[in-house]
Design an enzyme around this catalytic site. Structure first.
Site, PDB file in Angstrom:
ATOM      1  N   HIS A 280       0.551  -1.233  -0.049  1.00  0.00           N
ATOM      2  CA  HIS A 280       0.076  -0.186   0.028  1.00  0.00           C
ATOM      3  C   HIS A 280       0.907   1.274   0.093  1.00  0.00           C
ATOM      4  CE1 HIS A 280       0.990   0.416   4.353  1.00  0.00           C
ATOM      5  NE2 HIS A 280       0.598  -0.716   4.459  1.00  0.00           N
TER       6      HIS A 280
ATOM      7  N   CYS B  55       3.724  -4.571   6.680  1.00  0.00           N
ATOM      8  CA  CYS B  55       3.337  -4.386   5.319  1.00  0.00           C
ATOM      9  C   CYS B  55       4.549  -3.884   4.497  1.00  0.00           C
ATOM     10  CB  CYS B  55       2.063  -3.308   5.291  1.00  0.00           C
ATOM     11  SG  CYS B  55       0.546  -4.114   6.024  1.00  0.00           S
TER      12      CYS B  55
END
Length: 481
Positions: free
Chosen positions: A407, A423
């Site tokens: 992301h 992440c």
């Protein structure tokens, strides 16, 4: 046995020379070493197929073999001279193959006694000067292909073109830099050579590499312009081709229309479509359907790949040296599906097809908190949690059914560092391009020490405007940012 020892030494120095592998295999076969012969034939690939199904005179193969042996004995004379000798012999052999093996080299493809093409590699300048009126003009529209610079220097890319039954009247070859096992797909790839047929059926090879041919080539400006357009087209076709394959894997059948790939979330396989995708969807779908209906080709000699080799399975696509295809009208250049590879050691995320890197981005990670292993892209969300400037940025792509995702970020200084909870963080421009390029269902491999440091980022990015219907207002994402 002495010849096989010299040929073995030669392939150790030139492992990309498929003709040398083929000749070494023939030596092993004559000596009754079937296992070693089969391994060599497998390494020879399309050269094995071409020569085993053609009627090449034995003395011609012997001439080439003698050239390799002589080159091996005199290798200290320099790599450059070796490449020139190798290229000259390669072109001489391949351009003299009957037209039934290499269509397009004679005036009529169906005639096994068609006129043989001329060797114009080392003496191209002299040929053009002596026979200037017969030199084929570059066609307004060229076919293009690309190969590793080392393979081009060894003549293998030319072998692929000459053995391609769909070879058009003119083909331009671009060269890609090598970084370890990877080839780098950069914008404005350098022009390596052109191969064109004259009106009388002769094949004229023009090198644009001063290290191979000491000649004055024609002005390449128009060819380079067309090459840039071809590269842009191949990227869009790679995205569409990958999306169609991912859709078939998930749904069991190819999409009936392009709109099937850009439905509202969660059926947004693609981030967006381009005018070229609209134009090419129908013919590309026909090609995909045709490939599915064609029986598997005759098996290669049964061997076990050497350690570290890359076999040609579903994920690897086409040839290691020429990428994944010939880049003609029937199939895209990148036939292997797009894959994401993340390198935790280098803080890199690459978009690959086979052994070619199309993009190589800098990313932020979480050190040991970022898991290693294999995943697939699931949810593809525009503006996760309803914001484009929040902790997840303007795009999010969930990894399988986990709490990890690729992301954006509102902490751009964390790119290249281990500051996330697990992440994969990307800059806004990078994550929006990645979102547009990789479809839902794309495989993601996370490991260490597998990618080059060098970034592969074009100045003009892939079209990345996403439709507004790819948001998900009904879910709050709690990815381990």
């Amino acid at each position: 046995m002495k010849n096989s020892q010299h040929l073995k030494a030669y392939v150790q120095m030139h492992p990309d020379n498929k003709m040398a592998w083929y000749l070494l295999g023939k030596e092993y076969y004559k000596n009754g070493q079937q296992g070693k012969a089969n391994y060599c034939f497998n390494q020879a690939g399309e050269v094995y197929e071409a020569f085993e199904h053609s009627k090449v005179p034995a003395e011609m193969l012997k001439e080439y073999e003698d050239g390799l042996l002589q080159s091996s004995r005199e290798r200290q004379a320099g790599r450059l001279r070796t490449r020139r000798v190798l290229l000259a012999f390669m072109l001489l052999l391949l351009l003299l193959i009957p037209a039934a093996v290499a269509p397009g080299l004679g005036q009529e493809q169906e005639s096994p006694d068609g006129q043989a093409a001329e060797d114009t590699s080392g003496a191209l300048t002299e040929l053009l000067a002596a026979d200037e009126d017969k030199t084929p003009a570059v066609q307004p529209i060229l076919s293009f292909t690309a190969a590793g610079a080392d393979a081009v220097a060894g003549g293998q890319g030319l072998a692929d073109i000459l053995q391609n039954a769909q070879t058009p009247s003119a083909t331009a070859m671009l060269s890609m830099e090598r970084s370890g096992k990877w080839l780098l797909w950069k914008k404005k790839l350098p022009l390596a050579a052109t191969l064109a047929k004259s009106e009388d059926g002769r094949v004229v090879y023009q090198s644009y590499n001063p290290a191979v041919c000491d000649c004055q080539p024609p002005d390449p400006a128009e060819i380079k312009k067309q090459a840039g357009q071809w590269q842009e087209k191949q990227e869009e076709l790679a995205v569409l081709w990958s999306a169609m394959r991912a859709y078939k894997t998930g749904k069991g059948a190819l999409p009936d229309s392009l709109q099937e790939l850009v439905k509202p979330f969660p059926a947004n396989w693609l981030g967006g479509i381009t005018p070229l995708m609209k134009e090419e969807f129908a013919p590309l779908r026909g090609t995909a359907s045709g490939l599915a209906a064609v029986p598997s080709p005759s098996p290669q000699p049964a061997v076990t790949p050497a350690a570290g080799s890359t076999g040609q399975d579903e994920t690897s696509g086409g040839s290691l040296e020429t990428g994944s295809g010939a880049g003609g009208a029937e199939t895209p250049f990148f036939t292997a599906p797009l894959t994401i590879i993340v390198d935790k050691q280098k803080h890199r995320l690459a978009v690959t097809s086979g052994n070619i890197i199309l993009r190589n981005y800098a990313v932020g990670l979480g050190g040991d908190n970022t898991p290693e292993g294999n995943f697939v892209i699931r949810d593809k969300v525009v503006n996760p949690n309803g914001r484009d400037n929040g902790e997840f940025g303007s795009r999010g792509m969930q990894l399988s059914d986990s709490n990890y995702a690729i992301h954006g970020t509102n902490e751009p200084d964390s790119i290249g560092k281990d500051e996330s909870l697990g992440c994969i963080r990307m800059s806004r421009k990078d994550v929006e391009e990645l979102f547009a390029m990789v479809p839902m269902g794309t495989k993601v491999q996370i490991s260490k020490g597998v990618l080059p440091e060098e970034l592969v980022l074009p100045e003009v990015r892939f079209p990345s405007d996403a439709p507004p219907n790819q948001t998900n207002p009904h879910k709050v994402y709690h990815w381990l940012n």
